[in-house]
Design an enzyme around this catalytic site. Structure first.
Site, PDB file in Angstrom:
ATOM      1  N   GLU A 179       0.818  -1.217   0.000  1.00 46.14           N
ATOM      2  CA  GLU A 179       0.000   0.000   0.000  1.00 46.14           C
ATOM      3  C   GLU A 179       0.850   1.265   0.000  1.00 46.14           C
ATOM      4  O   GLU A 179       0.326   2.369  -0.202  1.00 46.14           O
ATOM      5  CB  GLU A 179      -0.941   0.003   1.203  1.00 46.14           C
ATOM      6  CG  GLU A 179      -0.277   0.147   2.564  1.00 46.14           C
ATOM      7  CD  GLU A 179       0.272  -1.150   3.120  1.00 46.14           C
ATOM      8  OE1 GLU A 179       0.612  -1.172   4.329  1.00 46.14           O
ATOM      9  OE2 GLU A 179       0.368  -2.141   2.374  1.00 46.14           O
ATOM     10  N   SER A 229       8.883  -9.195   5.518  1.00 45.36           N
ATOM     11  CA  SER A 229       9.640  -9.376   6.750  1.00 45.36           C
ATOM     12  C   SER A 229       9.414 -10.767   7.327  1.00 45.36           C
ATOM     13  O   SER A 229       8.402 -11.429   7.038  1.00 45.36           O
ATOM     14  CB  SER A 229       9.244  -8.321   7.781  1.00 45.36           C
ATOM     15  OG  SER A 229       7.916  -8.557   8.234  1.00 45.36           O
ATOM     16  N   CYS A 284      16.243  -6.978   0.787  1.00 41.57           N
ATOM     17  CA  CYS A 284      16.552  -8.132   1.625  1.00 41.57           C
ATOM     18  C   CYS A 284      17.879  -8.769   1.260  1.00 41.57           C
ATOM     19  O   CYS A 284      18.387  -9.603   2.000  1.00 41.57           O
ATOM     20  CB  CYS A 284      15.432  -9.158   1.552  1.00 41.57           C
ATOM     21  SG  CYS A 284      15.270  -9.950  -0.072  1.00 41.57           S
TER      22      CYS A 284
END
Length: 500
Positions: A179, A229, A284
């Protein structure tokens, strides 16, 4: 008064206005100003997207490989023609510099290219005459409706890691993008429709946890892909499995770069800068920790420091900028807090970028590069995934000490070794507990025809994303045993069938 643009859903091959009455802000990270709002989907809106995908699967799942690949080849052409436009959307909402955004689009297109060759990838296997006039064939078929939940840091690339391969395999797709930067996903869907993708094959629902939970619970969704995450990856896996879905959930990381005494220190310093501070560290596969082995630590830190202080930080749409802002003010402040706590917990702050601001963009979400040396392994800055431009340096006396501290990490996403010693490199790639390994390559993200994914708390589920694992994830195997008897065959035999 200026009317704020609202970012919509995409259902049945067209934009669909949100009806939930709930919206989220979309900021320009370089200015700190809210430029847009995004509609948050209700349960009913998610259901509408899934229903569209379910209806489309009836024909798309039976479509020929020739039809699917023809659309994907056209899609690849359109992506190439519009790559600058997609990159501009990424920069406007994520903040990364334009060259980095272009690189993101290019890496996503690698998976589209893999999907264009799906007719080769989906070839089955045939064993003839396994018994008298008996043949056995293994084939792969699509699952049905599948879904993807993607992160803010790669708003174009990670969706392209998922849906092109899924639809090439014959599935239909529901995407829930971040979002925080949702516009790029709509452009991807618009171009797919222009390429000839039938209505309902690709649908997008914007939103928050309401949309995520409905995707995980919906009985017509067969599989869910996720990148984000570690805590959310664990949640996704547990909830998806609870509702009988296949799941691949890629979590966070704390990637180590081991530098041996024989390494080219200029190369190592250059690559540490690139891997730690590219995309403001919001990836990441960023290098979070440099492990300096032996007596090279001071010299290596000095070379990294010299380079770090010369980086140009500014708005992503400024060609002179090498690093842009972070995604939100809250995230910027959280990243900065790790620098302060590291000093309190015994680390040496070599470069402190926490007070950085850009002239003319004082309200932007900027953070200067930060370099921490001699970071204790107990410090929060070492133990946690920071997801920002903070590089930790730790010291190790020997290779054995270095490999142990890397393998003791709870994460195992990516890692790298810098050395001129082929024997040491070979030993490292076999001994290190991580899913992706670089030898003198700091960010070892695999090319599209090899799969991406880590070990330990960096992956939840059995299969990595894209490549052969991605094809296996989006299909289900079927084995067909066939016998066409001669007219002379027949009769009754109640004995257990045997191979003869």
């Amino acid at each position: 008064m200026r009317t704020m643009k609202t970012i919509t859903h995409w259902i049945d091959g067209k934009p669909v206005e949100g009806t939930s009455g709930r919206f989220g802000p979309v900021y320009d990270p370089a200015t700190g100003a809210q430029e847009k709002q995004v509609a948050f989907a209700s349960v009913d809106e998610v259901d509408a997207a899934v229903a569209s995908a379910r209806a489309a699967f009836e024909s798309w799942g039976e479509s020929s490989l020739a039809k699917r690949t023809a659309i994907l080849f056209k899609y690849r052409e359109l992506l190439d023609a519009h790559r600058d436009e997609i990159a501009e959307l990424i920069t406007a909402e994520h903040g990364k510099v334009h060259s980095d955004a272009l690189g993101e689009v290019a890496r996503g297109m690698e998976i589209v290219e893999l999907a264009c060759g799906i007719s080769v990838q989906l070839k089955g296997e045939l064993s003839t005459q396994v018994s008298t006039r008996v043949d056995v064939a293994s084939i792969r078929q699509p699952l049905g409706v599948v879904a993807g939940i993607t992160p803010f840091n790669f708003p174009a690339m990670v969706p392209m890691w998922m849906f092109p391969l899924a639809i090439a395999c014959g599935n239909t797709f529901v995407l829930k993008p971040s979002e925080k930067d949702p516009s790029a996903s709509l452009k991807l869907a618009e171009l797919a429709t222009e390429a000839g993708l039938p209505e309902g094959v690709l649908n997008i629902v914007q939103g928050d946890k309401t949309a995520v939970d409905r995707i995980l619970e919906h009985p017509d969704i067969e599989a869910v892909s996720f990148v984000g995450s570690t805590p959310i990856a664990k949640y996704i896996q547990l909830k998806a499995v609870e509702h009988g879905k296949r799941v691949q959930a890629l979590g966070g990381a704390k990637n180590h770069m081991l530098v041996l005494p024989d390494a080219d220190l200029d190369l190592a310093a250059d690559q540490a800068i690139n891997a730690a501070y590219g995309s403001a560290g919001e990836r990441c596969m960023a290098v979070s920790v440099v492990v300096a082995v032996g007596d090279i630590g001071d010299e290596l830190v000095g070379r990294i420091t010299e380079r770090a202080k010369n980086l140009r930080i500014g708005p992503g749409n400024d060609p002179a900028s090498e690093m842009g802002p972070l995604i939100t003010r809250e995230h910027r402040d959280k990243v900065a807090s790790y620098v302060a706590s590291a000093a309190e917990q015994g680390a040496e702050v070599v470069v402190d970028g926490t007070g950085y601001s850009v002239e003319g963009h004082e309200d932007g979400f900027f953070l200067g590069v930060c370099l921490l040396d001699r970071v204790p392994l107990t410090a929060d800055a070492y133990r946690d995934e920071i997801f920002g431009p903070v590089l930790c340096v730790v010291r190790a006396e020997t290779y054995e000490e270095a490999i142990k501290l890397i393998n003791d990490s709870r994460w195992g996403n990516g890692t790298a070794i810098f050395t001129r010693d082929g024997g040491a490199a070979r030993r490292f790639q076999l001994e290190v507990k991580a899913g992706m390994v670089g030898v003198n390559v700091p960010i070892p993200v695999p090319v599209g025809y090899h799969s991406f994914g880590g070990w330990k708390d960096s992956l939840f589920g059995d299969l990595h994303i894209y490549g052969n694992d991605g094809i296996a994830f989006y299909t289900q195997g079927k084995v067909v045993t066939t016998r066409w008897p001669d007219p002379s065959d027949g009769g009754i035999n109640l004995g257990f069938p045997s191979n003869s």
